[in-house]
Design an enzyme around this catalytic site. Structure first.
Site, short mmCIF file in Angstrom:
data_model
loop_
_atom_site.label_atom_id
_atom_site.label_comp_id
_atom_site.label_asym_id
_atom_site.label_seq_id
_atom_site.Cartn_x
_atom_site.Cartn_y
_atom_site.Cartn_z
CB SER A 1 -0.89 0.00 1.25
OG SER A 1 -1.52 1.25 1.45
CE1 TYR B 1 -4.18 -1.87 4.92
CE2 TYR B 1 -3.24 0.28 4.44
CZ TYR B 1 -3.83 -0.89 4.01
OH TYR B 1 -4.08 -1.09 2.66
#
Length: 248
Positions: free
Chosen positions: A127, A140
């Site tokens: 990401s 995350y």
């Protein structure tokens, strides 16, 4: 026929990847925890219910394969949206488990199959959170940074066997998962959903979200012979993220 396995491949980015590899002539295997999404997969796909973070599940899936050309380690969850002091340890562990340990387990069981053939491509879905610090998303971001370190190590370990490893870093991807992120960030920041959405778009050079098919197109390229010497790379498909802390 070449084979591709995509974890979390029954919906979202994973489903787009599966469709892309199917169109490219691959035999497609997908795993997912969503039985309803798996049931909606085309009949000619091999669709298996498996938790990417459960070693027994992953061992059982890979035991059915006698060869594998491309692995897309795509499973992931968004995790909590909160300041670090407000993140529960169980929520931290769940996020890291699915994202980072899921990629590790997929690579662990794909590597022997690819080594036997002395070829293969591993594509890890990281990401843009793996490229920046990311306020309110500590679990995350930490998991996605870790996935890049894992990928680079895989590239070094497996390169002598003709196996490549790369990471794709999606930006904000249109879809239900991102809608959940927008809602949680709006609540955490006292903003509207549309304000947060616009903040993400303004934080990119191209002023746009991306679509799952954009990620899939990159995955298919990385799995193809056209990318035969592309390895150890972190490739953002995000319209160029300039601002990792969306705000208006």
């Amino acid at each position: 026929m070449k084979r591709c396995l995509i974890t979390a491949g029954a919906s979202g980015i994973g489903r787009a990847m599966a469709e892309g590899f199917d169109a490219a002539g691959f035999e497609v295997w997908v795993t997912d925890v969503d039985a309803t999404a798996l049931a909606a997969c085309p009949d000619h796909w091999h669709a298996e219910r498996a938790n990417a973070a459960d070693e027994a599940d992953m061992r059982a899936v890979f035991a059915q394969l006698d060869g594998l050309d491309v692995l897309c380690a795509n499973a992931g969850i968004a995790g909590p949206t909160a300041l670090v002091e407000d993140v529960a340890l169980d929520d931290w562990r769940a996020c890291v488990s699915v994202n980072l340990e899921g990629a590790f387990l997929a690579a662990k069981y794909a590597a022997p199959l690819m080594k036997k053939a002395r070829s293969g491509s591993i594509v890890v879905t990281s990401s843009t959170a793996g490229l920046f610090g990311y306020p309110n998303r500590a679990p995350y971001a930490a998991a996605k940074w870790g996935m890049i370190g894992l990928m680079k190590t895989l590239a070094m370990e497996l390169g002598p066997f003709g196996i490549r490893a790369n990471a794709i870093c999606p930006g904000a991807v249109e879809g239900p998962r991102m809608e959940g992120v927008l809602a949680r960030e709006a609540a955490a920041k006292g903003m509207t959903r549309d304000q947060v959405y616009d903040g993400y778009a303004v934080g990119t050079s191209m002023r746009s979200f991306v679509e799952a098919r954009d990620i899939a197109n990159m995955a298919v390229f990385l799995g193809s012979d056209a990318a035969r010497l592309v390895s150890g790379q972190v490739i953002a498909v995000d319209g160029h993220t300039e601002n990792p802390d969306p705000k208006v």
